[in-house]
Design a protein around this motif. Sequence first.
Motif, PDB file in Angstrom:
ATOM      1  N   ILE A   1       6.758   2.385   8.765  1.00  0.00           N
ATOM      2  CA  ILE A   1       5.816   3.066   7.861  1.00  0.00           C
ATOM      3  C   ILE A   1       6.258   4.508   7.626  1.00  0.00           C
ATOM      4  O   ILE A   1       6.229   5.008   6.507  1.00  0.00           O
ATOM      5  CB  ILE A   1       4.388   3.021   8.451  1.00  0.00           C
ATOM      6  CG1 ILE A   1       3.914   1.567   8.565  1.00  0.00           C
ATOM      7  CG2 ILE A   1       3.434   3.850   7.599  1.00  0.00           C
ATOM      8  CD1 ILE A   1       2.567   1.407   9.260  1.00  0.00           C
ATOM      9  N   LEU A   2       6.679   5.161   8.698  1.00  0.00           N
ATOM     10  CA  LEU A   2       7.120   6.551   8.561  1.00  0.00           C
ATOM     11  C   LEU A   2       8.359   6.630   7.678  1.00  0.00           C
ATOM     12  O   LEU A   2       8.471   7.509   6.806  1.00  0.00           O
ATOM     13  CB  LEU A   2       7.416   7.156   9.943  1.00  0.00           C
ATOM     14  CG  LEU A   2       6.254   7.158  10.945  1.00  0.00           C
ATOM     15  CD1 LEU A   2       6.662   7.872  12.237  1.00  0.00           C
ATOM     16  CD2 LEU A   2       5.008   7.799  10.358  1.00  0.00           C
ATOM     17  N   ASP A   3       9.291   5.705   7.879  1.00  0.00           N
ATOM     18  CA  ASP A   3      10.495   5.691   7.045  1.00  0.00           C
ATOM     19  C   ASP A   3      10.129   5.520   5.569  1.00  0.00           C
ATOM     20  O   ASP A   3      10.690   6.190   4.696  1.00  0.00           O
ATOM     21  CB  ASP A   3      11.424   4.554   7.488  1.00  0.00           C
ATOM     22  CG  ASP A   3      12.070   4.833   8.837  1.00  0.00           C
ATOM     23  OD1 ASP A   3      12.134   6.017   9.241  1.00  0.00           O
ATOM     24  OD2 ASP A   3      12.504   3.868   9.505  1.00  0.00           O
ATOM     25  N   ALA A   4       9.181   4.607   5.328  1.00  0.00           N
ATOM     26  CA  ALA A   4       8.762   4.371   3.942  1.00  0.00           C
ATOM     27  C   ALA A   4       8.101   5.620   3.357  1.00  0.00           C
ATOM     28  O   ALA A   4       8.303   5.951   2.174  1.00  0.00           O
ATOM     29  CB  ALA A   4       7.798   3.184   3.891  1.00  0.00           C
TER      30      ALA A   4
ATOM     31  N   LEU B   1       0.837  -1.198   0.000  1.00  0.00           N
ATOM     32  CA  LEU B   1       0.000   0.000   0.000  1.00  0.00           C
ATOM     33  C   LEU B   1       0.874   1.251   0.000  1.00  0.00           C
ATOM     34  O   LEU B   1       2.028   1.207   0.439  1.00  0.00           O
ATOM     35  CB  LEU B   1      -0.896   0.023   1.238  1.00  0.00           C
ATOM     36  CG  LEU B   1      -2.027  -1.013   1.324  1.00  0.00           C
ATOM     37  CD1 LEU B   1      -2.733  -0.891   2.672  1.00  0.00           C
ATOM     38  CD2 LEU B   1      -3.019  -0.794   0.186  1.00  0.00           C
ATOM     39  N   PRO B   2       0.350   2.364  -0.481  1.00  0.00           N
ATOM     40  CA  PRO B   2       1.076   3.630  -0.339  1.00  0.00           C
ATOM     41  C   PRO B   2       1.231   3.947   1.159  1.00  0.00           C
ATOM     42  O   PRO B   2       0.311   3.658   1.938  1.00  0.00           O
ATOM     43  CB  PRO B   2       0.156   4.658  -1.000  1.00  0.00           C
ATOM     44  CG  PRO B   2      -0.881   3.877  -1.730  1.00  0.00           C
ATOM     45  CD  PRO B   2      -0.951   2.522  -1.142  1.00  0.00           C
ATOM     46  N   PRO B   3       2.348   4.537   1.555  1.00  0.00           N
ATOM     47  CA  PRO B   3       2.604   4.781   2.989  1.00  0.00           C
ATOM     48  C   PRO B   3       1.469   5.484   3.733  1.00  0.00           C
ATOM     49  O   PRO B   3       1.155   5.066   4.858  1.00  0.00           O
ATOM     50  CB  PRO B   3       3.897   5.599   2.972  1.00  0.00           C
ATOM     51  CG  PRO B   3       4.615   5.113   1.759  1.00  0.00           C
ATOM     52  CD  PRO B   3       3.534   4.849   0.733  1.00  0.00           C
ATOM     53  N   PRO B   4       0.830   6.507   3.165  1.00  0.00           N
ATOM     54  CA  PRO B   4      -0.257   7.131   3.935  1.00  0.00           C
ATOM     55  C   PRO B   4      -1.405   6.161   4.224  1.00  0.00           C
ATOM     56  O   PRO B   4      -2.012   6.223   5.295  1.00  0.00           O
ATOM     57  CB  PRO B   4      -0.722   8.274   3.021  1.00  0.00           C
ATOM     58  CG  PRO B   4       0.480   8.603   2.199  1.00  0.00           C
ATOM     59  CD  PRO B   4       1.135   7.268   1.939  1.00  0.00           C
ATOM     60  N   ALA B   5      -1.686   5.261   3.307  1.00  0.00           N
ATOM     61  CA  ALA B   5      -2.741   4.271   3.550  1.00  0.00           C
ATOM     62  C   ALA B   5      -2.305   3.276   4.617  1.00  0.00           C
ATOM     63  O   ALA B   5      -3.105   2.851   5.465  1.00  0.00           O
ATOM     64  CB  ALA B   5      -3.077   3.545   2.245  1.00  0.00           C
ATOM     65  N   ARG B   6      -1.027   2.905   4.591  1.00  0.00           N
ATOM     66  CA  ARG B   6      -0.514   2.014   5.653  1.00  0.00           C
ATOM     67  C   ARG B   6      -0.642   2.694   7.002  1.00  0.00           C
ATOM     68  O   ARG B   6      -0.988   2.057   8.008  1.00  0.00           O
ATOM     69  CB  ARG B   6       0.962   1.672   5.385  1.00  0.00           C
ATOM     70  CG  ARG B   6       1.179   0.719   4.224  1.00  0.00           C
ATOM     71  CD  ARG B   6       2.652   0.627   3.846  1.00  0.00           C
ATOM     72  NE  ARG B   6       3.478  -0.024   4.862  1.00  0.00           N
ATOM     73  CZ  ARG B   6       4.811  -0.064   4.804  1.00  0.00           C
ATOM     74  NH1 ARG B   6       5.457   0.504   3.786  1.00  0.00           N
ATOM     75  NH2 ARG B   6       5.497  -0.668   5.744  1.00  0.00           N
TER      76      ARG B   6
END
Lengths: 194, 194
Positions: A136-139, A80-85
Amino acid sequence: MGRTQGSRAEVTGPLIRDAARRLFARHGYAAVSMRQIAAEVGVQVGTLYAYTADKQALLADLLREHMQDLLASWQDDPDLPPPARLDRFVRFHIDTSLDHADGVFLSYMELRNLTPDNHAEITGLRRDYENALQHILDAGVAAGAMRIADARLTTMALIAMLTGVTNWYRAGGRLDRDALHAHYCALVRGAVGA
Amino acid sequence: MGRTQGSRAEVTGPLIRDAARRLFARHGYAAVSMRQIAAEVGVQVGTLYAYTADKQALLADLLREHMQDLLASWQDDPDLPPPARLDRFVRFHIDTSLDHADGVFLSYMELRNLTPDNHAEITGLRRDYENALQHILDAGVAAGAMRIADARLTTMALIAMLTGVTNWYRAGGRLDRDALHAHYCALVRGAVGA
DNA sequence: GTCTATACTAGGATAGAC
DNA sequence: GTCTATCCTAGTATAGAC
């Protein structure tokens, strides 16, 4: 209360842990006596010691079980795109915090009552969970989808913010669970510039 | 320890409260005995009861004093633009949380050990403090300088996030106090769309 | 597996001397 | 204002019967 009732080990064990979790969370580990736990379950004090070595082991088991359940329940989706994760993590953390409020509360309040060995084990598990968010934040930063000056600080800040929902939210009040998710997702996205 | 040493009421009273605050915060109210407090101060147990009616009153006094200090210390400046007022609140709350960590910790952890009367009083003071932040958010929305869907929820979320700094920040580590302020101000501004 | 009974320790609080 | 001594209650944990 002569509630002599024969053997039923499979049911008594979990009952003891449920009672201990609830009482520890409500009154604090030190304030709860083994007598209280036994009374809540409906057995005599001596019986508890067939299920736990001592009061300390009972606490450590509750915390270990909670953290392991937490880690096992969280399923990230790196595709998933990071914001969705991030949204998924927010919902997961809020739901867990509300649905297992006693376990969450114990896991950060009663660490101080663990022996050093138990303490190290539980904080290690907690660190693993924090890292799930930090990944997730790193991604998000790597993908250019988030603006974060310090990922570790942001991880700790967001987890504190989300866990804090237990301090004030009450089911059946002004906001339902979906509204809660939406509001917190918006706050979190704003904080990380997503 | 025959430390008989004559009267010195002016010094003993504060020493008792300092010791109680520190011990309660570290081990929890229920886990700390009056004997431990006395030993820490260097007096005998009986002496404590010249300064407090009982253990409960000692806790209630500590929490009341903490909340009143907090409310007295916070000086809002309604003439500043709302985002600047918010920055000031963030710095104030972080500094207070770190400089009075024991008092802060007690004030939200040991509420459950207060009698109903004491509990109502302390939570009332806490509500006043939360409202100080909420007023800033309301002003920000009114001035069109912030985007906030639910001011009450946002207030609780931000306070939890800021107080959480005590869970991980250690002086002398990677970040100094100024960097800490800057990072949290950025997170908070992002969250409220300022 | 559970109960009853008990050993042993520690707790909060008070009385009375100095 | 402080100490010593003490009362009474409650705690954790164990032993042994059923």
